[in-house]
Design a protein around this motif. Structure first.
Motif, PDB file in Angstrom:
ATOM      1  N   GLY B  94      58.267  55.679  55.535  1.00 10.85           N
ATOM      2  CA  GLY B  94      59.496  55.336  54.816  1.00 10.85           C
ATOM      3  C   GLY B  94      59.362  54.126  53.927  1.00 10.85           C
ATOM      4  N   THR B  95      58.242  53.407  54.072  1.00 15.73           N
ATOM      5  CA  THR B  95      58.038  52.252  53.197  1.00 15.73           C
ATOM      6  C   THR B  95      57.787  52.744  51.770  1.00 15.73           C
ATOM      7  OG1 THR B  95      56.928  51.185  55.058  1.00 15.73           O
ATOM      8  CG2 THR B  95      56.721  50.110  52.903  1.00 15.73           C
ATOM      9  N   ARG B 153      54.839  64.511  41.960  1.00 16.91           N
ATOM     10  CA  ARG B 153      55.716  65.636  42.324  1.00 16.91           C
ATOM     11  C   ARG B 153      56.455  65.407  43.630  1.00 16.91           C
ATOM     12  NH1 ARG B 153      52.596  71.290  41.418  1.00 16.91           N
ATOM     13  NH2 ARG B 153      52.028  70.866  39.263  1.00 16.91           N
ATOM     14  N   SER B 154      55.763  64.734  44.560  1.00 17.56           N
ATOM     15  CA  SER B 154      56.336  64.645  45.902  1.00 17.56           C
ATOM     16  C   SER B 154      57.026  63.314  46.160  1.00 17.56           C
ATOM     17  CB  SER B 154      55.221  64.850  46.922  1.00 17.56           C
ATOM     18  OG  SER B 154      54.198  63.898  46.666  1.00 17.56           O
ATOM     19  N   THR B 155      57.278  62.557  45.098  1.00 20.51           N
ATOM     20  CA  THR B 155      57.943  61.262  45.308  1.00 20.51           C
ATOM     21  C   THR B 155      59.383  61.487  45.769  1.00 20.51           C
ATOM     22  OG1 THR B 155      56.660  60.489  43.418  1.00 20.51           O
ATOM     23  CG2 THR B 155      58.366  59.015  44.252  1.00 20.51           C
ATOM     24  N   PRO B 156      59.759  60.955  46.945  1.00 20.18           N
ATOM     25  CA  PRO B 156      61.128  61.164  47.434  1.00 20.18           C
ATOM     26  C   PRO B 156      62.142  60.451  46.530  1.00 20.18           C
ATOM     27  CG  PRO B 156      59.722  60.178  49.135  1.00 20.18           C
ATOM     28  CD  PRO B 156      58.957  60.138  47.865  1.00 20.18           C
ATOM     29  N   GLN B 157      63.271  61.078  46.368  1.00 18.20           N
ATOM     30  CA  GLN B 157      64.341  60.520  45.533  1.00 18.20           C
ATOM     31  C   GLN B 157      64.726  59.114  45.993  1.00 18.20           C
ATOM     32  OE1 GLN B 157      65.285  61.876  42.809  1.00 18.20           O
ATOM     33  NE2 GLN B 157      66.945  60.460  42.297  1.00 18.20           N
ATOM     34  N   ALA B 158      64.762  58.914  47.307  1.00 16.71           N
ATOM     35  CA  ALA B 158      65.172  57.610  47.844  1.00 16.71           C
ATOM     36  C   ALA B 158      64.222  56.498  47.398  1.00 16.71           C
ATOM     37  CB  ALA B 158      65.235  57.667  49.366  1.00 16.71           C
TER      38      ALA B 158
END
Lengths: 321, 321
Positions: B94-95, B153-158
């Protein structure tokens, strides 16, 4: 009373008139002055008059040069040849002609067409702006600036002294130099930088991605591209009259770019870093003595160097292919 | 409370800390912040602390990243690879990791080595100085500046939102861009200008006549050479990590120089003048919209254009060989 005629009232001609007229007669080596101005375009004359750059406006070239001791030709370089041809028959023996062009060897050749008895001293004030014209004129433009003077074998001492006195009157520093040397040196420190600015704007501007790139361009682009905003006519003439000097530096620049291209290709970190250290020292050393900068011109750049010791944060992973 | 860790306290890291800490919690999209700083060099940490760039100094990398939501790696580009390798095992899922490097494609590849669960968003603030180090830091450095953000592509929106919030907190404008595109564009408007500055200083400096030339060099040389005073380590890393982008522009620049060399050789006044007119318009147009300049950065350059009509003084004698 010394009468100085300025032929061509653009940035330099108008600034020169303003500087001459604002000088105290008691402090000028020329004593009391009268400045007469002429320009092909009457609107430029009016502008110069409004800025107090001239005491008297001339309606014709004949009127402009009558009884003048010093004639300053401040037109674009390529126009000087024609101006000299027109001036020749009008000048009394003993008149001193000088110019302010950025290249000197070709102008010196054209000066050979002036009548004998008329003395020529080449001039090039190392001061300017990217804005052209009388409207950008500034009486302080020459204050503290280097002012190149070129002479031939037969230049009379009195002519030299007259032009040197004019240069000192506007606060500039006379710097005697051979015309050919002048052109090669100035090609390196002035015309090459201009060409690099022009090239940067040209090749990025013709890129299909210019719009995206424009959004990202910041102060580095602004400064390196500054000279691309200069007067196209002036720069065209510079390029056309400094062929030999320019080509030498263009060739050196191409060699340099090919060299770095190879170093980047080979991941040659050591040579690249040595180059970057070297140019930083070179430039900081130049700023330190800044012989060609007027007071204050280095102010916003010249800050005490932070101590390098404190800044090394991570060591370089050596990368050689 | 959001904890942001800054790894590497040079000009950008320290300026970022200062900007983050001076932001009002009520106005920042991140709310209340705590900034933790670490640098390999304890003196850089002390300097940053003295400038109020960090709330807390970390003694170790472990301590630096503990409980941090956002990690900003602000080291020279080539060091990032190693920093990512060291950070990997220390980071909780999550970092969010971001960086501030001037090139993005290689860094994005290195980011792939970070553990899954750790998000990476590439960052590049289009702001800087030629002076390096914490001592040159300025909390206003990012205010109004474009701040490039690159994602995979896989970068989380948060993660995106967190970094974008940080960018907005320091007053910068987020600008999303593909890493490869970023590198080619920035090579043209930032790394090429740097290389031209370096080349100008290198080839004039190694000339036997440099001493004479140095006396004549004035504001044109000063501005076009400015980037040669930049941090050698940073510039070395830029050159080594932007090979593809750079070579494209180096090749274009060489073509341009050869083109002009020929035009000068042929006395091709028309093409030369067209080029000079074109680049002036191009640059003035850019200054007009100045999307990448911070407020005030164009102030001393951006003056109303004098009317060209009034300035044409002499007509060009056409010169074609």
């Amino acid at each position: 009373m010394v009468r100085i005629s300025i032929i061509g009232l653009g940035l330099i001609g108008t600034s020169l008139g303003m500087a001459l007229r604002s000088a105290e007669a008691s402090e000028s080596p020329l004593g009391a002055l009268e400045v007469v101005g002429w320009d092909r375009d009457q609107r430029a004359v009016k502008e110069a008059r409004g800025r107090l750059a001239i005491d008297r406006e001339a309606r014709t070239l004949v009127e402009a040069v009558r009884d003048a001791q010093i004639i300053v030709v401040a037109t674009p370089v390529l126009a000087i040849r024609e101006v000299f041809a027109q001036l020749g028959p009008l000048l009394a023996s003993g008149t001193v002609v000088t110019d302010v062009a950025s290249t000197k060897a070709e102008v010196a050749q054209w000066a050979a067409t002036l009548p004998s008895g008329v003395a020529y001293v080449g001039g090039h004030p190392m001061a300017g702006k990217e804005k052209a014209g009388a409207k950008a004129a500034d009486p302080e433009l020459f204050n503290g600036a280097i002012y190149c003077l070129t002479t031939g074998r037969s230049t009379p001492q009195a002519a030299l002294e007259a032009v040197e006195a004019m240069v000192r009157t506007v606060g500039a520093k006379p710097y005697y130099i051979d015309p050919e040397e002048h052109d090669v040196y100035v090609a390196g420190i002035s015309h090459l930088p201009m060409l690099l600015s022009v090239g940067l704007v040209e090749i990025t501007g013709r890129s299909a991605a210019w719009k995206e790139m424009a959004a990202l361009a910041a102060t580095g682009f602004r400064d390196v591209s500054r000279l691309a905003s200069g007067d196209p006519e002036m720069h065209r003439d510079i390029l056309l009259t400094n062929r030999v000097g320019l080509q030498r530096w263009i060739d050196e620049m191409i060699s340099f770019l090919l060299e770095v291209r190879d170093q980047v290709d080979e991941g040659d970190a050591e040579d690249i870093e040595a180059l970057l250290q070297r140019v930083r020292e070179q430039r900081e050393g130049w700023l330190e003595t800044r012989p060609g900068l007027r007071p204050g011109e280095d102010a916003f750049l010249h800050q005490p160097e932070p101590e390098r010791r404190n800044l090394l944060t991570f060591r370089l992973p050596r990368r050689r292919s």
